[in-house]
Design a protein around this motif. Structure first.
Motif, PDB file in Angstrom:
ATOM      1  N   VAL A 221       0.725  -1.317  -0.150  1.00 20.69           N
ATOM      2  CA  VAL A 221      -0.129   0.009   0.106  1.00 20.69           C
ATOM      3  C   VAL A 221       0.847   1.269  -0.120  1.00 20.69           C
ATOM      4  O   VAL A 221       0.373   2.189  -0.832  1.00 20.69           O
ATOM      5  CB  VAL A 221      -1.060  -0.016   1.237  1.00 20.69           C
ATOM      6  CG1 VAL A 221      -1.408   1.490   1.434  1.00 20.69           C
ATOM      7  CG2 VAL A 221      -1.860  -1.194   1.076  1.00 20.69           C
ATOM      8  N   GLN A 222       2.004   1.349   0.894  1.00 17.61           N
ATOM      9  CA  GLN A 222       2.960   2.497   0.803  1.00 17.61           C
ATOM     10  C   GLN A 222       3.577   2.676  -0.569  1.00 17.61           C
ATOM     11  O   GLN A 222       3.683   3.526  -0.795  1.00 17.61           O
ATOM     12  CB  GLN A 222       4.019   2.159   1.858  1.00 17.61           C
ATOM     13  CG  GLN A 222       4.596   3.367   2.344  1.00 17.61           C
ATOM     14  CD  GLN A 222       5.714   2.913   3.471  1.00 17.61           C
ATOM     15  OE1 GLN A 222       7.020   2.752   3.285  1.00 17.61           O
ATOM     16  NE2 GLN A 222       5.197   3.005   4.589  1.00 17.61           N
ATOM     17  N   LEU A 223       4.132   1.600  -1.114  1.00 19.59           N
ATOM     18  CA  LEU A 223       4.599   1.647  -2.405  1.00 19.59           C
ATOM     19  C   LEU A 223       3.759   2.096  -3.395  1.00 19.59           C
ATOM     20  O   LEU A 223       4.029   2.952  -4.261  1.00 19.59           O
ATOM     21  CB  LEU A 223       5.158   0.199  -2.938  1.00 19.59           C
ATOM     22  CG  LEU A 223       5.743  -0.032  -4.273  1.00 19.59           C
ATOM     23  CD1 LEU A 223       6.823   1.068  -4.506  1.00 19.59           C
ATOM     24  CD2 LEU A 223       6.146  -1.621  -4.574  1.00 19.59           C
ATOM     25  N   THR A 224       2.337   1.676  -3.408  1.00 16.90           N
ATOM     26  CA  THR A 224       1.396   2.069  -4.359  1.00 16.90           C
ATOM     27  C   THR A 224       1.057   3.689  -4.172  1.00 16.90           C
ATOM     28  O   THR A 224       1.101   4.308  -5.251  1.00 16.90           O
ATOM     29  CB  THR A 224       0.058   1.320  -4.307  1.00 16.90           C
ATOM     30  OG1 THR A 224       0.256  -0.018  -4.339  1.00 16.90           O
ATOM     31  CG2 THR A 224      -0.948   1.782  -5.377  1.00 16.90           C
ATOM     32  N   ASN A 225       1.001   4.012  -3.080  1.00 15.81           N
ATOM     33  CA  ASN A 225       0.757   5.482  -2.763  1.00 15.81           C
ATOM     34  C   ASN A 225       1.932   6.286  -3.290  1.00 15.81           C
ATOM     35  O   ASN A 225       1.831   7.194  -3.866  1.00 15.81           O
ATOM     36  CB  ASN A 225       0.435   5.687  -1.100  1.00 15.81           C
ATOM     37  CG  ASN A 225      -1.068   5.639  -0.947  1.00 15.81           C
ATOM     38  OD1 ASN A 225      -1.914   6.544  -1.064  1.00 15.81           O
ATOM     39  ND2 ASN A 225      -1.130   4.311  -0.551  1.00 15.81           N
ATOM     40  N   ARG A 226       3.271   5.655  -3.015  1.00 19.43           N
ATOM     41  CA  ARG A 226       4.451   6.375  -3.423  1.00 19.43           C
ATOM     42  C   ARG A 226       4.601   6.679  -5.027  1.00 19.43           C
ATOM     43  O   ARG A 226       4.757   7.904  -5.473  1.00 19.43           O
ATOM     44  CB  ARG A 226       5.447   5.670  -2.948  1.00 19.43           C
ATOM     45  CG  ARG A 226       6.977   6.436  -3.338  1.00 19.43           C
ATOM     46  CD  ARG A 226       7.313   7.455  -2.300  1.00 19.43           C
ATOM     47  NE  ARG A 226       8.671   7.756  -2.550  1.00 19.43           N
ATOM     48  CZ  ARG A 226       9.807   7.409  -1.792  1.00 19.43           C
ATOM     49  NH1 ARG A 226       9.440   6.759  -0.502  1.00 19.43           N
ATOM     50  NH2 ARG A 226      10.782   7.866  -1.841  1.00 19.43           N
ATOM     51  N   ALA A 227       3.908   5.619  -5.473  1.00 18.98           N
ATOM     52  CA  ALA A 227       3.967   5.642  -7.201  1.00 18.98           C
ATOM     53  C   ALA A 227       2.884   6.578  -7.621  1.00 18.98           C
ATOM     54  O   ALA A 227       3.162   7.365  -8.650  1.00 18.98           O
ATOM     55  CB  ALA A 227       3.944   4.029  -7.616  1.00 18.98           C
ATOM     56  N   CYS A 228       1.816   6.547  -6.921  1.00 18.16           N
ATOM     57  CA  CYS A 228       0.837   7.281  -7.332  1.00 18.16           C
ATOM     58  C   CYS A 228       1.168   8.617  -7.331  1.00 18.16           C
ATOM     59  O   CYS A 228       0.915   9.682  -8.216  1.00 18.16           O
ATOM     60  CB  CYS A 228      -0.417   6.886  -6.755  1.00 18.16           C
ATOM     61  SG  CYS A 228      -1.535   5.499  -7.006  1.00 18.16           S
ATOM     62  N   ALA A 229       1.934   9.017  -6.135  1.00 17.88           N
ATOM     63  CA  ALA A 229       2.167  10.495  -6.007  1.00 17.88           C
ATOM     64  C   ALA A 229       3.272  10.799  -7.151  1.00 17.88           C
ATOM     65  O   ALA A 229       3.075  12.000  -7.475  1.00 17.88           O
ATOM     66  CB  ALA A 229       2.902  10.621  -4.599  1.00 17.88           C
ATOM     67  N   LEU A 230       4.172  10.011  -7.430  1.00 21.42           N
ATOM     68  CA  LEU A 230       5.194  10.505  -8.754  1.00 21.42           C
ATOM     69  C   LEU A 230       4.494  10.597 -10.071  1.00 21.42           C
ATOM     70  O   LEU A 230       4.802  11.556 -10.499  1.00 21.42           O
ATOM     71  CB  LEU A 230       6.216   9.063  -8.684  1.00 21.42           C
ATOM     72  CG  LEU A 230       7.156   9.117  -7.436  1.00 21.42           C
ATOM     73  CD1 LEU A 230       7.932   7.808  -7.760  1.00 21.42           C
ATOM     74  CD2 LEU A 230       7.987  10.263  -7.504  1.00 21.42           C
ATOM     75  N   VAL A 231       3.386   9.943 -10.196  1.00 21.13           N
ATOM     76  CA  VAL A 231       2.727   9.901 -11.526  1.00 21.13           C
ATOM     77  C   VAL A 231       2.016  11.109 -11.380  1.00 21.13           C
ATOM     78  O   VAL A 231       1.768  12.017 -12.496  1.00 21.13           O
ATOM     79  CB  VAL A 231       1.716   8.723 -11.732  1.00 21.13           C
ATOM     80  CG1 VAL A 231       0.944   9.125 -12.984  1.00 21.13           C
ATOM     81  CG2 VAL A 231       2.612   7.403 -12.063  1.00 21.13           C
TER      82      VAL A 231
END
Length: 584
Positions: A221-231
């Motif tokens: 979940v943390q990784l997904t949120n980090r990736a979403c923030a980058l996009v």
């Protein structure tokens, strides 16, 4: 609402429609509701690693109770506000007790109120209030804790006799993918992007493989949120673009890989490359840096490849090796090459000089000082490093110089694959490589080929020094022979290539003749120390004279070609210079 500044009632929030939705792990919920249906001693300790979803399990329970499902005698699920607990802990816990009467009181990290070494500095009356609640039956106390903290909690009689343990294991990969898909719409709304389903599978897979400080599903979940923030960031016009991420407002697998690289500090290409093909060519790759030492390279490669295909105990380190040999033969260089090959960079290595750990108290530097001692809050150097960077090589240099207590720590690492520091935090070594270097028996390895006789003599030294149980935990004892003249020549070539690259950064094309290389090699009057003197020779006879030579030249424009040759009958190299602009 009464108490709203200092507590949350999750059943009320669910009824009001203000609560978020949570993925329900049905089997765990059934087990929890079974314990809550007991007539006495209904208090529960949820035991699991950080990120396994212990608190989410309670939020899911509150949703069920709000819908009229589950035990019908629980009318509230209450949690104290952490802010209120810091500002006025006694008022906070008393308000929560009143609100939780006839319901559930959720106490995250319950060890703060019980375990002596882990107890927070609350007034004693606060701790007594919670102790009384567990001794009674007016509220059901559900606490969360980790396995390490539970081992200390269970020593408390109140906990041991009045509560039930429910293990909350980390989510499986399949469960994690389902949880991420459950949150897909929320992610798209929160970040105003499109989320591809294969990106969520990639996030779960990479988190499972590389993010070890937080368990699934939280790591994913943390990784997904980090990736979403980058996009989202690169999609905004005013924000500088990241070349690895397309500014298309869509999260895909490649974006998740970029975020994973940022979080784990593992280079992007290492996360993206084919693992099977990479390890199939491991020996050849290591020999790009390691000259000679074929037996050592082969032994390390065999052990690592066996571990990588899963034929090992998953809780233990990837490999535990003892490197034996005289100075300068490549023991440390092989450790660096292994870190670069496996984890993408030499920085994925911690070097501990065991000559600094000869005193009994020095072991505290590894795992942290006990409570009440200087340095307790800082934790241990070793445990801190491995918790933050679990994919690493740990090098214990000259291990024979360490105190016996350090060997006890090493024994636990090799056998159990984990260490608990002085603050109760666990560092996991299951994705680390442990390497110990030693000069024991090196007098028998001053030969170009180590035969059976030399090997037996070395092992006699080793068995005399190390305890049998310590040696039995190692995957291999690897011996390094003395380097030959031709091998030293190849190592010199590798070192000179680094000098050429260093010069190129200053717009200098450095050309070194074969005669100059032979001249430098002849300056090594201590071949018994292996390749180590070569660095000093390069610094003294090449780098320093080259710096002086360039400083004496007129102002240079464009690339400069410096030709290095040996000057007959002189104690130094000859430098010649010409501007490439002049010869173009």
């Amino acid at each position: 609402k009464e108490g709203s500044p200092i507590l949350h009632d999750y059943i009320q929030e669910a009824k009001d429609g203000s609560a978020a939705s949570y993925f329900q792990r049905d089997a765990l919920l059934r087990d929890l509701m079974g314990l809550l249906s007991l007539s006495q001693n209904r208090h529960v300790l949820l035991v699991g690693p950080e990120g396994a979803g212990k608190r989410t399990l309670i939020y899911s329970l509150a949703q069920l109770l709000a819908e009229g499902k589950g035990p019908d005698n629980l009318r509230s699920v209450v949690e104290m506000s952490e802010t209120a607990l810091l500002e006025n802990p006694l008022a906070a816990i008393r308000a929560a007790m009143r609100r939780a009467s006839g319901g559930v009181l959720l106490v995250p990290n319950i060890e703060r109120f019980f375990a002596d070494r882990l107890r927070a500095k609350f007034p004693e009356q606060v701790n007594r209030e919670l102790h009384k609640a567990i001794l009674g039956n007016e509220q059901v106390v559900i606490g969360t804790t980790t396995p390490a903290a539970f081992e200390k909690l269970r020593q408390n009689r109140i906990i041991r006799e009045n509560s039930n343990r429910l293990d909350v294991a980390a989510a499986t990969l399949k469960e994690t993918i389902s949880i991420l898909n459950f949150h897909k719409i929320r992610l798209e709304l929160d970040y105003e992007i499109e989320v591809a389903r294969d990106a969520l599978e990639t996030a779960a897979t990479l988190a499972n493989q590389y993010i070890k400080t937080i368990a699934l599903p939280a790591g994913a979940v943390q990784l997904t949120n980090r990736a979403c923030a980058l996009v989202r960031m690169v999609s905004q016009d005013r924000v500088a673009n990241l070349p690895e991420i397309k500014a298309d407002g869509r999260l895909d697998s490649e974006d998740v890989t970029v975020a994973a690289s940022q979080m784990t500090k593992i280079p992007l290409q290492k996360l993206s490359e084919d693992e099977q093909g990479k390890y199939a060519n491991m020996v050849e790759h290591l020999h790009h840096r390691i000259i000679g030492q074929e037996e050592a390279v082969m032994a390390v490669s065999r052990a690592v490849k066996t571990a990588r295909v899963g034929l090992r105990d998953r809780k233990r380190p990837i490999g535990s090796f003892l490197f034996l040999g005289p100075s300068g033969v490549g023991k440390t260089e092989l450790a660096k090459a292994l870190a670069e090959f496996m984890f993408g960079t030499e920085k994925a290595m911690m070097v501990l000089d065991m000559s600094e750990y000869q005193e009994e108290a020095s072991v505290n530097r590894l795992i942290g000082a006990p409570p009440g001692y200087v340095g307790h809050e800082a934790g241990g150097q070793l445990t801190n490093f491995v918790r933050e960077r679990p994919y690493t090589v740990v090098l214990f240099d000259e291990v024979e110089k360490a105190h016996t207590r350090v060997f006890d720590v090493l024994l636990q690492v090799m056998e159990e694959g984990r260490l608990t520091d002085s603050q109760g935090r666990t560092a996991t070594f299951s994705d680390a490589v442990i390497i110990m270097t030693s000069n024991l028996g090196s007098q028998h390895m001053l030969v170009p080929v180590i035969g059976e006789v030399e090997r037996q003599l070395v092992m006699e030294n080793v068995r005399t020094f190390f305890r049998p149980e310590f040696l039995n935990r190692m995957d291999d004892v690897i011996m390094f022979h003395q380097l030959t003249g031709p091998q030293l020549g190849k190592i010199l070539d590798l070192m000179l290539k680094k000098e050429v690259k260093l010069a190129a950064q200053q717009n200098i094309d450095l050309a070194i003749t074969v005669e100059a290389k032979q001249w430098l090699l002849a300056k090594n009057d201590q071949p018994q120390y292996g390749a180590r003197p070569l660095r000093r020779i390069i610094a003294r006879y090449l780098r320093e004279p080259l710096a002086n030579f360039l400083l004496e030249q007129k102002r240079r424009t464009g690339n400069t070609l410096v030709i290095v040759d040996d000057e007959p009958d002189t104690p130094e190299l000859d430098f010649q210079i010409r501007q490439e602009d002049d010869t173009a």
